[in-house]
Design an enzyme around this catalytic site. Structure first.
Site, PDB file in Angstrom:
ATOM      1  N   LYS A  36     -67.156  49.477   0.609  1.00 61.03           N
ATOM      2  CA  LYS A  36     -66.509  48.264   0.103  1.00 61.03           C
ATOM      3  C   LYS A  36     -67.333  47.052   0.510  1.00 61.03           C
ATOM      4  O   LYS A  36     -67.834  46.977   1.634  1.00 61.03           O
ATOM      5  CB  LYS A  36     -65.096  48.181   0.671  1.00 61.03           C
ATOM      6  CG  LYS A  36     -64.251  47.034   0.143  1.00 61.03           C
ATOM      7  CD  LYS A  36     -62.837  47.123   0.712  1.00 61.03           C
ATOM      8  CE  LYS A  36     -61.938  46.030   0.190  1.00 61.03           C
ATOM      9  NZ  LYS A  36     -60.546  46.171   0.716  1.00 61.03           N
TER      10      LYS A  36
ATOM     11  N   SER B  38     -56.808  45.914  -2.394  1.00 66.70           N
ATOM     12  CA  SER B  38     -58.069  45.284  -2.749  1.00 66.70           C
ATOM     13  C   SER B  38     -59.239  46.254  -2.856  1.00 66.70           C
ATOM     14  O   SER B  38     -60.286  45.906  -3.393  1.00 66.70           O
ATOM     15  CB  SER B  38     -58.410  44.193  -1.729  1.00 66.70           C
ATOM     16  OG  SER B  38     -58.649  44.749  -0.444  1.00 66.70           O
TER      17      SER B  38
ATOM     18  N   SER C  38     -54.226  47.732   0.995  1.00 66.92           N
ATOM     19  CA  SER C  38     -55.445  47.705   0.184  1.00 66.92           C
ATOM     20  C   SER C  38     -56.198  49.013   0.083  1.00 66.92           C
ATOM     21  O   SER C  38     -57.109  49.141  -0.730  1.00 66.92           O
ATOM     22  CB  SER C  38     -56.394  46.622   0.707  1.00 66.92           C
ATOM     23  OG  SER C  38     -55.876  45.351   0.429  1.00 66.92           O
TER      24      SER C  38
END
Length: 398
Positions: free
Chosen positions: A41, A113, A137
């Site tokens: 990420k 997210s 997330s």
């Protein structure tokens, strides 16, 4: 900072990738994770790779991620960085570069997210993905993309957040996503040096948290079917209740996020999307007294949940209130009424990141709807062991 052009010609219709180098960072060929690939990420610091946090605003510098370096040393190879909801402050996957689409449902949200992380796994582009979870997330995109997501106990030594651009130091966690629990367990075992055997469900006390009116009828049916399978395996399933905890979570996270991005907020045009900017400005405006009161409420919730977990071994709850919505959806219709999407999502997932409890998001028999299995603080191996015996329960991915 803007993301440099991607040197790879590989198509990316879902906008999964923030950065792909010409060749991966190769892991130690003699490590226990040799042969596995992972995505990162775009909040994790990786030397030589850009970090933009999927925003066009400037972001603070970040040191090398301890976790990425550890995974490389253990043999896994990093293939690139994935997009996320802008600076991790959201749950749909939207950002300054168009946002990520659902891997199998064009025009629908993948969840956030860690949107690109979940999609990279669901599409089979990597063996596992590194994500972060502040309010859901990892678990939300895992549920909506039909994969497994693990949020460890807060501060777990194997899952360091050092070298990760923070959103909320109080609530941030780092963790993996994969297509099955076995892959998550393999990575966790390598990082901890401790085996995680599958656990028997016989006699396990599972507190079923299925708040009335908070999920659609189809999600409720999927969770109840999952619970019935646990009962068939010998688990005991009393119903439990938890309060909504956003009154503690929101002031803590927004105030801390505003501090993280304070330099950008001083600019006349910071570069954030309007919703992100409004949220950060809201955090800036909070008084010290309001934030202190939110931390006090958090401690009240902690005591309440700790007491509950003395009567239950684990909790079972929905991970999402609905199947994946259309991109741009702001509100959802639930049996309890119309609710803003953010509230509908986070009130299910926030308790376990706010309080730092280990949580595993697992697919159900309904495509792209997941559940959460939550354990007491520090009992990560116990929760993963229980989850490992359920690997075949979810709907297979395409």
């Amino acid at each position: 900072m803007t993301v440099p052009s991607d040197p790879s010609p590989t198509p990316d219709p879902q906008r999964v990738w923030a950065y792909r180098p010409a060749s991966p960072l190769l892991g130690n060929p003699d490590g226990p994770l040799a042969g596995l690939t992972f995505s990162v990420k775009d909040l994790f610091g990786v030397p030589g790779w850009p970090l933009a946090a999927s925003t066009r605003a400037p972001v603070p510098e970040v040191a090398e991620s301890v976790l990425v370096r550890r995974l490389l040393d253990l043999g896994a190879s990093a293939v690139g960085k994935t997009h996320l909801h802008e600076v991790a402050l959201g749950i749909t996957g939207m950002n300054g570069f168009g946002g990520t689409e659902h891997p199998f449902m064009p025009g629908h949200a993948p969840g956030g997210s860690s949107s690109g992380a979940a999609a990279s796994v669901a599409l089979g582009q990597v063996n596992f993905a590194l994500g972060t979870d502040t309010g859901g997330s990892i678990r939300v995109p895992a549920a909506w993309c039909g994969v497994v997501g693990y949020k460890p106990t807060k501060g777990h030594p194997a899952w360091s957040t050092d070298g990760v651009l923070p959103l909320s130091p109080t609530c941030d966690h780092a963790g993996p996503l994969a297509r099955d629990v076995g892959a998550v367990v393999r990575v966790h075992e390598a990082l901890t040096g401790t085996a995680v055997p599958a656990r028997d469900w016989a006699g396990v006390r599972v507190g079923l948290w299925l708040p009335q009116g908070w999920v659609t009828n189809e999600v409720q049916a999927a969770v109840e079917a999952f619970a019935s399978e646990l009962e068939a395996r010998g688990a005991i399933l009393p119903s439990v209740n938890l309060p909504e905890m956003l009154d503690a979570y929101t002031p803590i996270v927004l105030s801390e996020a505003a501090q993280v991005h304070r330099e950008a907020l001083r600019l006349p045009e910071p570069g954030f999307l309007p919703f992100t900017l409004a949220s950060l400005r809201q955090g800036e405006a909070l008084s010290a007294e309001e934030v202190t009161a939110a931390h006090a409420r958090r401690e009240v919730y902690r005591a309440e949940v700790d007491a509950l977990l003395e009567t239950c071994d684990v909790l079972l709850a929905p991970a999402v209130p609905t199947p994946p919505p259309l991109l741009g959806t702001d509100e959802v219709d639930l049996p309890g009424g119309r609710v803003p999407l953010r509230r509908a999502m986070l009130r299910l997932t926030v308790p376990f990141s706010l309080l730092g409890l280990p949580s595993v998001a697992l697919p159900t028999g309904m495509p792209f709807v997941g559940v959460q299995l939550v354990g007491p603080r520090g009992e990560d191996g116990w929760v993963l062991g229980l989850a490992q015996s359920l690997d075949a329960l979810g709907e297979p991915l395409p």
